[in-house]
Scaffold this motif. Structure first.
Motif, mmCIF file in Angstrom:
data_model
loop_
_atom_site.group_PDB
_atom_site.id
_atom_site.type_symbol
_atom_site.label_atom_id
_atom_site.label_comp_id
_atom_site.label_asym_id
_atom_site.label_seq_id
_atom_site.Cartn_x
_atom_site.Cartn_y
_atom_site.Cartn_z
ATOM 1 N N ASP A 1 0.816 -1.290 0.033
ATOM 2 C CA ASP A 1 -0.119 0.111 0.019
ATOM 3 C C ASP A 1 0.968 1.323 0.033
ATOM 4 O OD1 ASP A 1 -1.811 1.935 0.350
ATOM 5 O OD2 ASP A 1 -2.943 1.214 1.872
ATOM 6 N N GLY B 1 0.091 4.235 -0.498
ATOM 7 C CA GLY B 1 -0.653 5.309 0.148
ATOM 8 C C GLY B 1 -1.439 6.370 -0.667
ATOM 9 N N SER C 1 -3.785 4.327 -5.823
ATOM 10 C CA SER C 1 -4.854 3.883 -4.894
ATOM 11 C C SER C 1 -5.915 4.780 -4.655
ATOM 12 C CB SER C 1 -4.414 3.543 -3.357
ATOM 13 O OG SER C 1 -3.226 2.584 -3.442
ATOM 14 N N LYS D 1 0.226 8.018 3.060
ATOM 15 C CA LYS D 1 -0.497 7.239 4.146
ATOM 16 C C LYS D 1 -1.542 6.182 3.365
ATOM 17 C CE LYS D 1 -1.642 7.574 8.558
ATOM 18 N NZ LYS D 1 -2.212 6.176 8.618
ATOM 19 N N PHE E 1 -4.214 3.119 4.144
ATOM 20 C CA PHE E 1 -5.349 3.147 4.696
ATOM 21 C C PHE E 1 -5.829 2.003 5.639
ATOM 22 C CE2 PHE E 1 -8.527 6.605 3.348
ATOM 23 C CZ PHE E 1 -7.429 7.490 2.995
ATOM 24 N N GLU F 1 -4.737 4.117 8.445
ATOM 25 C CA GLU F 1 -5.808 5.261 8.446
ATOM 26 C C GLU F 1 -7.311 5.221 8.698
ATOM 27 O OE1 GLU F 1 -4.454 8.191 8.155
ATOM 28 O OE2 GLU F 1 -5.903 9.530 7.219
ATOM 29 N N ASN F 2 -7.784 3.910 8.251
ATOM 30 C CA ASN F 2 -9.111 3.563 8.724
ATOM 31 C C ASN F 2 -9.409 3.483 10.033
ATOM 32 O OD1 ASN F 2 -9.950 3.747 5.990
ATOM 33 N ND2 ASN F 2 -9.791 1.623 5.667
ATOM 34 N N LYS G 1 -2.236 14.400 12.302
ATOM 35 C CA LYS G 1 -1.594 13.844 11.218
ATOM 36 C C LYS G 1 -0.228 14.522 11.368
ATOM 37 C CE LYS G 1 -3.218 12.214 7.946
ATOM 38 N NZ LYS G 1 -3.546 10.812 7.756
ATOM 39 N N ASN H 1 -4.522 9.711 15.138
ATOM 40 C CA ASN H 1 -4.204 9.078 13.789
ATOM 41 C C ASN H 1 -3.036 8.033 13.807
ATOM 42 O OD1 ASN H 1 -2.987 10.733 10.519
ATOM 43 N ND2 ASN H 1 -4.386 8.989 10.945
ATOM 44 N N CYS I 1 -0.976 4.967 12.405
ATOM 45 C CA CYS I 1 0.151 4.786 11.489
ATOM 46 C C CYS I 1 0.783 3.375 11.864
ATOM 47 C CB CYS I 1 1.106 5.942 11.247
ATOM 48 S SG CYS I 1 1.915 5.440 9.638
#
Length: 280
Positions: free
Chosen positions: A68, A70, A109, A145, A147, A150-151, A204, A267, A269
């Motif tokens: 990913d 990002g 993405s 970033k 997800f 992030e989700n 963030k 946030n 990560c």
């Protein structure tokens, strides 16, 4: 007045998108290597060793650290004495992202509409944050970033009476409930204060600070240390398989807020906490 041509911005952002996806910053590399030495769970230690090996392979083979790659988040710090010549600045930033993701063979993405979901095929548009400052500096930070993590992020509009205990509860519960889904070990950015949207921005921004660099505000530094210790006692561990290394770092950024509110944003990560900064 210093003049910067958008061709320079495009070229630098292209290179930075590729660099950010292939290499972790030195503080992240060091934290992963150190975590292998302290993890008590056998399977957790094996996971951390694989993450370390993955970093080396990505660097050696010039391939992304994670599949990913990002959504590109771009922070621009621009002095008032800078003039931009060429294209619109925002168009130049997106062109740099477009070229970086194409030429770097990075996964695209981004979809053009949250519901219709047609892939834009070049990972644009980027999320762009501008900060106008004094002088003639022009600083770019690229932070792709993913997800998966992030989700798992959350925002809470607490009451002032919830106090620091309410802040701790919101952050720790978020990691306890969702952290295993975000590919731990984690890096956690926390925003405190401001408004609903400012708080999310602060969380963030907190991910950009090196994880070995504490807040320069005494009581916030103490809160960072307390939260990191408590989160690592949850037992989530590397990849959620148990252990004492659930998070590698936790940074908090603050901003003044309204007398009636106490916004908190978390946030999350994963260990692939990517960000590259250049000053033109």
């Amino acid at each position: 007045m210093r003049i910067i041509n958008t061709n320079d911005i495009i070229e630098n952002i292209k290179e930075m998108c590729i660099e950010a996806n292939l290499y972790l910053s030195s503080d992240m590399e060091k934290a992963i290597k150190e975590s292998v030495k302290i993890e008590k769970s056998l399977i957790g230690k094996q996971v951390l060793e694989l993450l370390d090996e993955n970093m080396l392979i990505a660097k050696d083979k010039n391939i992304p650290i994670c599949q990913d790659t990002g959504m590109a988040v771009v922070f621009i710090e621009m002095g008032q004495e800078i003039a931009i010549e060429g294209d619109l600045l925002e168009d130049a930033i997106n062109e740099g992202v477009r070229r970086g993701y194409k030429e770097g063979f990075l996964r695209k993405s981004v979809v053009d509409d949250p519901l219709l979901r047609n892939n834009t095929k070049d990972n644009t548009p980027a999320i762009i944050h501008y900060n106008i400052v004094k002088g003639d500096t022009f600083k770019i930070t690229i932070a792709p970033k993913g997800f998966g993590s992030e989700n798992m992020s959350r925002i809470f509009m607490l009451k002032p009476s919830d106090g620091v205990d309410g802040v701790k509860k919101a952050i720790i519960n978020t990691v306890d409930e969702l952290g295993a889904n975000a590919c731990p070990p984690l890096v956690i950015g926390v925003g405190l204060g401001g408004t609903f949207e400012k708080c999310a921005f602060l969380a963030k921004k907190a991910l950009l600070r090196p994880i070995n660099e504490s807040s320069n505000i005494d009581h916030i530094k103490e809160l960072e240390e307390t939260l990191l210790n408590e989160i690592n006692k949850l037992g989530v561990g590397p990849q959620g398989l148990g252990g004492i290394v659930t998070a590698l770092g936790l940074n908090i950024e603050t901003f003044p807020t309204h007398i009636a509110g106490l916004p908190v944003a978390v946030n999350i990560c994963c260990h692939v906490n990517r960000h590259v900064t250049r000053e033109l």
